[in-house]
Design a protein around this motif. Structure first.
Motif, short mmCIF file in Angstrom:
data_model
loop_
_atom_site.label_atom_id
_atom_site.label_comp_id
_atom_site.label_asym_id
_atom_site.label_seq_id
_atom_site.Cartn_x
_atom_site.Cartn_y
_atom_site.Cartn_z
N LYS A 1 0.79 -1.23 0.00
CA LYS A 1 0.00 0.00 0.00
C LYS A 1 0.83 1.29 0.00
CE LYS A 1 -3.93 -2.18 2.35
NZ LYS A 1 -3.39 -3.54 2.23
N ALA A 2 1.98 1.29 0.67
CA ALA A 2 2.78 2.51 0.77
C ALA A 2 3.89 2.55 -0.28
CB ALA A 2 3.36 2.65 2.17
N SER A 3 4.60 1.44 -0.46
CA SER A 3 5.67 1.44 -1.45
C SER A 3 6.12 0.01 -1.74
CB SER A 3 6.87 2.26 -0.96
OG SER A 3 7.56 1.58 0.08
N ALA A 4 6.95 -0.12 -2.77
CA ALA A 4 7.50 -1.42 -3.15
C ALA A 4 8.69 -1.81 -2.29
CB ALA A 4 7.92 -1.40 -4.62
N GLY A 5 9.29 -0.85 -1.60
CA GLY A 5 10.44 -1.16 -0.75
C GLY A 5 11.08 0.10 -0.23
N PHE A 6 11.87 -0.04 0.84
CA PHE A 6 12.47 1.12 1.51
C PHE A 6 13.79 0.64 2.11
CE2 PHE A 6 13.22 3.58 5.35
CZ PHE A 6 12.90 4.87 5.01
N ILE A 7 14.91 1.06 1.52
CA ILE A 7 16.22 0.69 2.02
C ILE A 7 17.05 1.96 2.14
CG2 ILE A 7 18.32 -0.63 1.58
CD1 ILE A 7 16.61 -2.67 0.08
N VAL A 8 17.34 2.37 3.38
CA VAL A 8 17.99 3.65 3.63
C VAL A 8 19.11 3.46 4.65
CG1 VAL A 8 17.70 6.00 4.45
CG2 VAL A 8 15.88 4.92 3.13
N GLY A 9 20.36 3.69 4.20
CA GLY A 9 21.51 3.65 5.09
C GLY A 9 21.87 5.04 5.57
N LEU A 10 22.93 5.13 6.34
CA LEU A 10 23.45 6.40 6.83
C LEU A 10 24.56 6.89 5.91
CD1 LEU A 10 23.74 5.54 10.63
CD2 LEU A 10 22.07 7.09 9.59
N PRO A 11 24.75 8.20 5.77
CA PRO A 11 25.84 8.70 4.92
C PRO A 11 27.20 8.18 5.37
CG PRO A 11 24.38 10.49 5.58
CD PRO A 11 23.94 9.29 6.34
N GLU A 12 27.42 8.12 6.68
CA GLU A 12 28.71 7.67 7.20
C GLU A 12 28.78 6.14 7.35
OE1 GLU A 12 26.25 8.63 10.91
OE2 GLU A 12 26.45 9.35 8.85
N SER A 13 27.64 5.47 7.22
CA SER A 13 27.59 4.01 7.37
C SER A 13 26.59 3.46 6.37
CB SER A 13 27.20 3.63 8.80
OG SER A 13 27.17 2.24 8.95
N PRO A 14 26.94 3.50 5.08
CA PRO A 14 26.02 3.01 4.06
C PRO A 14 25.80 1.50 4.18
CG PRO A 14 28.15 3.52 3.10
CD PRO A 14 28.20 4.02 4.51
N ILE A 15 24.68 1.07 3.70
CA ILE A 15 24.38 -0.37 3.64
C ILE A 15 25.17 -0.95 2.47
CG2 ILE A 15 22.58 -2.10 3.28
CD1 ILE A 15 20.62 0.04 4.48
N THR A 16 25.96 -1.98 2.72
CA THR A 16 26.79 -2.57 1.67
C THR A 16 26.53 -4.07 1.57
OG1 THR A 16 28.63 -2.92 3.20
CG2 THR A 16 28.61 -0.86 1.96
N GLY A 17 26.88 -4.62 0.42
CA GLY A 17 26.75 -6.06 0.23
C GLY A 17 25.32 -6.54 0.22
N LEU A 18 24.40 -5.69 -0.26
CA LEU A 18 22.99 -6.07 -0.32
C LEU A 18 22.66 -6.65 -1.69
CD1 LEU A 18 20.01 -5.95 0.79
CD2 LEU A 18 19.87 -3.70 -0.31
N THR A 19 22.03 -7.82 -1.70
CA THR A 19 21.56 -8.43 -2.94
C THR A 19 20.09 -8.77 -2.80
OG1 THR A 19 23.72 -9.38 -3.45
CG2 THR A 19 21.82 -10.33 -4.56
N VAL A 20 19.28 -8.30 -3.74
CA VAL A 20 17.86 -8.64 -3.80
C VAL A 20 17.63 -9.32 -5.14
CG1 VAL A 20 15.50 -7.76 -3.70
CG2 VAL A 20 17.31 -6.61 -2.40
N SER A 21 17.11 -10.56 -5.12
CA SER A 21 17.00 -11.31 -6.36
C SER A 21 15.70 -12.12 -6.41
CB SER A 21 18.21 -12.25 -6.51
OG SER A 21 18.22 -13.23 -5.50
N ASP A 22 15.27 -12.36 -7.65
CA ASP A 22 14.15 -13.27 -7.92
C ASP A 22 12.92 -12.91 -7.10
OD1 ASP A 22 15.81 -14.77 -9.67
OD2 ASP A 22 16.65 -15.82 -7.95
N CYS A 23 12.54 -11.65 -7.16
CA CYS A 23 11.40 -11.15 -6.40
C CYS A 23 10.37 -10.54 -7.34
CB CYS A 23 11.84 -10.09 -5.38
SG CYS A 23 12.99 -10.68 -4.15
N CYS A 24 9.12 -10.61 -6.94
CA CYS A 24 8.04 -9.93 -7.65
C CYS A 24 7.22 -9.15 -6.64
CB CYS A 24 7.16 -10.93 -8.39
SG CYS A 24 5.85 -10.14 -9.37
N ILE A 25 7.16 -7.82 -6.82
CA ILE A 25 6.50 -6.93 -5.88
C ILE A 25 5.48 -6.09 -6.63
CG2 ILE A 25 6.82 -5.04 -4.24
CD1 ILE A 25 9.72 -6.09 -3.86
#
Length: 450
Positions: A374-398
């Protein structure tokens, strides 16, 4: 090993008699004989707090209900961790401290009679700004620094530190299987500083509007399995934690080697959740083959500056969800417990990295099937000084619900981020994220990169 019945120790199942002493006598007798099984037959067994001992099994037969007396003064203080901080709080309804080989099993029900606790909480929030009742003043004396301790919204400022329902602390080889747990005063099932924990085929039921009634909170534990459980609660569903801020960093007890599979979570703020108490490392987590339909966020990882911790080696796979606000939310601007949106905690600028800066990396999300988001397909937010790394999203249907009036700003609970008006998959401070075979159906623009 001895097998006994509660009725053998003067217990009565009329829903009126207070069985607290009968439980105490029964477990003491088992302990004197090296352990054994206490069976509770059909009927309503009214009781206060129950303390479990090593090498004992509590069996609740079909038709048995333990009904816990909702009188706060009965649950005298124990030293525990409450919303991520070590302190004194009310004695859990069912409790084991530094025990081994403890089991609760059967087809019966434990009822926390939470409605009275929730009503008290609402009344106190409206009328109190400091401890008032004798049991609150006692906790305030035991916790002299409570005004400086962080909280997540449970009411630490008035020291109305409601009891967890089932808590094992510093325990080893714990099994809770088959029972129904309903109407908890606070967090429902809380293994803490424990090892080798099996939670299997449980029904956890709290109303959707019951405050702070997380279903399962795995807190600084190792080697935990959650299998075939059904959770419907008023806060997060199945949640992994490791302490909050400076106190959690001091304790430094990680959560690792957790497997969650074949579970159903609905009517929860989050389905499979990590945080927001993330002070010690959280790693080697697998959640798979679960249905998270009806949760606000299916997958939810939440932390912020000041919470600390290192979250890594997380595998989330083959999860189904429908009618969520947001299927995947990884949020390092989590606001709960903070009232000031101008607090530097929520700055968009790069701040110095400290021991209280959280880190999230090496996360794998695969095989997600999500509809009516209802709100969005996804939300991934890191910090400027500590970004999110090594993220893999695969084989998904949203698939988003473009007709829903829910704002994308309701994808998760945060302060400080600029407004967006489209239900796209939002990605911020996540520089090397990989999206492979991910279909976003609904918004004109699949992804927003910031």
């Amino acid at each position: 090993m001895k097998n006994v019945f509660l009725a053998d120790f003067g217990g009565k199942n009329d829903g009126v008699f207070d069985n607290t002493d009968a439980f105490s006598r029964a477990f003491a007798a088992l302990a004197q004989n090296g352990g054994g099984t206490l069976t509770v037959g059909a009927g309503s067994w009214r009781t206060g707090a129950i303390t479990l001992l090593s090498n004992t099994t509590l069996v609740l037969e079909e038709g048995a209900e333990l009904s816990f007396i909702p009188e706060p003064e009965r649950y005298t203080p124990v030293y525990t961790r409450w919303e991520g901080v070590e302190c004194y709080a009310m004695h859990p309804l069912i409790y084991a401290d530094s025990q081994k080989n403890v089991t609760i099993t059967g087809k019966g029900t434990v009822n926390g009679n939470g409605a009275i606790w929730w009503k008290l909480r609402a009344q106190k929030r409206a009328s109190q700004t400091a401890p008032k009742e004798p049991y609150e003043l006692t906790l305030a004396q035991l916790n002299p620094d409570y005004k400086n301790q962080p909280g997540g919204g449970g009411g630490r400022e008035i020291q109305f530190l409601r009891p967890c329902f089932i808590e094992c602390i510093n325990c080893e080889n714990v099994t809770v299987e088959g029972i129904t747990v309903k109407d908890s005063p606070f967090w429902t099932i809380h293994p803490l500083y424990s090892k080798n924990v099996l939670l299997k085929h449980l029904q956890v039921e709290n109303p959707k509007d019951a405050p702070n009634t997380d279903g399962i909170d795995i807190d600084s534990c190792e080697d935990v399995q959650v299998v075939g459980c059904s959770v419907s609660v008023g806060d997060d569903g199945i949640c992994i934690k490791s302490g909050s801020g400076a106190d959690g960093i001091r304790v430094n007890k990680p959560t690792r080697n957790v497997e969650i599979r074949d579970c159903t979570v609905h009517s929860a703020h989050g389905g499979i959740v990590i945080g927001s108490e993330t002070a010690a490392p959280i790693s080697h987590i697998v959640a798979e083959n679960c249905n998270l339909s009806g949760t606000d966020r299916g997958i939810r990882i939440k932390s912020r500056r000041g919470r600390g911790g290192d979250i890594f080696d997380i595998q989330l796979k083959n999860l189904t969800m429908a009618d969520t606000l947001c299927p995947i939310a990884i949020n390092m601007y989590y606001k709960c417990g903070e009232k000031d949106p101008t607090n530097p905690l929520f700055s968009l600028e790069k701040l110095p990295v400290t021991a209280e800066t959280p880190h999230i990396h090496d996360i794998t999300v695969s095989g997600i099937q999500a509809t009516s988001c209802k709100a969005s397909a996804g939300f991934i937010v890191g910090l400027p000084e500590s970004p999110i790394t090594g993220l893999t999203v695969s084989d998904c249907c949203i698939r988003t619900d473009e007709e829903s009036p829910e704002s994308p700003m309701n994808s998760d609970m945060f302060f400080g981020l600029p407004e967006v008006r489209v239900k796209s998959f939002r990605v911020r401070n996540t520089p090397d994220a990989r999206f492979e075979n991910v279909r976003i159906i609904g918004p004109k623009e699949a992804f927003i990169y910031e």
